[in-house]
Motif scaffolding. Structure first.
Motif, short mmCIF file in Angstrom:
data_model
loop_
_atom_site.label_atom_id
_atom_site.label_comp_id
_atom_site.label_asym_id
_atom_site.label_seq_id
_atom_site.Cartn_x
_atom_site.Cartn_y
_atom_site.Cartn_z
N VAL A 130 2.22 18.27 -7.91
CA VAL A 130 3.18 17.46 -7.16
C VAL A 130 2.38 16.48 -6.30
N ASP A 131 2.99 15.34 -5.99
CA ASP A 131 2.41 14.47 -4.98
C ASP A 131 3.52 13.70 -4.27
N TYR A 132 3.17 13.18 -3.11
CA TYR A 132 4.13 12.47 -2.28
C TYR A 132 3.42 11.28 -1.66
N ASP A 133 3.98 10.08 -1.88
CA ASP A 133 3.42 8.86 -1.32
C ASP A 133 4.37 8.27 -0.29
N PHE A 134 3.81 7.94 0.87
CA PHE A 134 4.54 7.16 1.86
C PHE A 134 4.34 5.69 1.53
N ALA A 135 5.35 4.87 1.80
CA ALA A 135 5.24 3.44 1.51
C ALA A 135 6.10 2.66 2.48
N VAL B 112 0.83 -1.20 0.00
CA VAL B 112 0.00 0.00 0.00
C VAL B 112 0.87 1.26 0.00
N LEU B 113 0.42 2.26 -0.74
CA LEU B 113 1.00 3.60 -0.70
C LEU B 113 -0.12 4.57 -0.33
N TYR B 114 0.23 5.67 0.33
CA TYR B 114 -0.75 6.69 0.67
C TYR B 114 -0.04 8.02 0.78
N GLY B 115 -0.73 9.10 0.41
CA GLY B 115 -0.04 10.37 0.44
C GLY B 115 -0.93 11.56 0.15
N VAL B 116 -0.29 12.66 -0.23
CA VAL B 116 -0.96 13.93 -0.48
C VAL B 116 -0.65 14.40 -1.89
N ARG B 117 -1.48 15.28 -2.39
CA ARG B 117 -1.32 15.79 -3.76
C ARG B 117 -1.77 17.24 -3.83
N GLY B 118 -1.29 17.95 -4.84
CA GLY B 118 -1.72 19.32 -5.06
C GLY B 118 -1.29 19.77 -6.45
#
Length: 199
Positions: free
Chosen positions: A93-98, A72-78
């Motif tokens: 841009v977006d950033y996924d934690f994994a 699973v990955l999860y994160g924020v975007r804008g």
């Protein structure tokens, strides 16, 4: 003038005034029926121009020689979009934690960040688009924390629930050649869904 003559005269006078009135009544035009204008439903106007921020969650599949894993990955975007009528251009841009285990031991993918461009077809409440850009991944390989830059490309779609909220999804493929000088080429495919607030 006797009574009989008076009565005849009165009857003749009454007939002469009634006849024109009757004739005039027959000559009046009938009123035209009123026809209501048809009601044509109008779709709510949509404009994709503006900024957005949101969150995403998805699934990633990572592969490399001797390394393989998924999770699973999860994160924020804008980002920001410009609507040109039939098509939309955007940057974001977006950033996924994994925490994707790459085959046991300490090897795992820790995060992926992306600098994105997208161009798509404005279909009203739906935006279908292609996206590509630069990606940066952080991982632990061979017990060493490493990071490297690569690229990604993919497709996506957003649906406008109203002027403030959208939901959507993306499928992306990533490529990192010679990951941080390790001699290992890393490939990753991600599929995610997202929700965004537009302003």
């Amino acid at each position: 003038m006797n009574t009989l003559t008076k009565a005849a005269f009165a009857a003749a006078l009454a007939g002469s005034t009634a006849a024109p009135a009757f004739a005039a009544g027959l000559g009046e035009p009938a009123p035209e029926p009123i026809v209501a204008a048809p009601v044509i439903p109008v779709a709510p106007s949509t404009d994709w121009t503006g900024g957005y921020v949101g969150a995403q969650i998805g699934y990633g599949d990572v592969s490399a020689p001797g390394l393989d894993g998924d999770g699973v990955l999860y994160g924020v975007r804008g980002g920001y979009d410009w609507d040109f009528g039939g098509w939309v251009l955007g940057a974001g841009v977006d950033y996924d934690f994994a925490d994707i285990d790459l085959g046991g031991g300490p090897d795992n993918l820790e995060s992926v960040a992306r600098l994105k461009l997208r161009v798509g077809a404005d279909l009203g409440q739906t935006l279908l688009y292609a996206t590509a850009g630069a990606a940066r991944a952080e991982a632990e390989i061979g017990g060493v924390s490493r990071s490297d830059n690569g690229w990604f490309a993919g497709i996506g779609a957003d649906y406008m629930l109203n002027q403030r909220w959208t939901v959507g999804g993306e499928i992306l493929t990533h490529q990192f050649d010679d990951f941080d000088g390790s001699g290992i080429d890393v490939d990753a495919t991600t599929a995610s869904v997202n929700a965004s607030f537009r302003f």
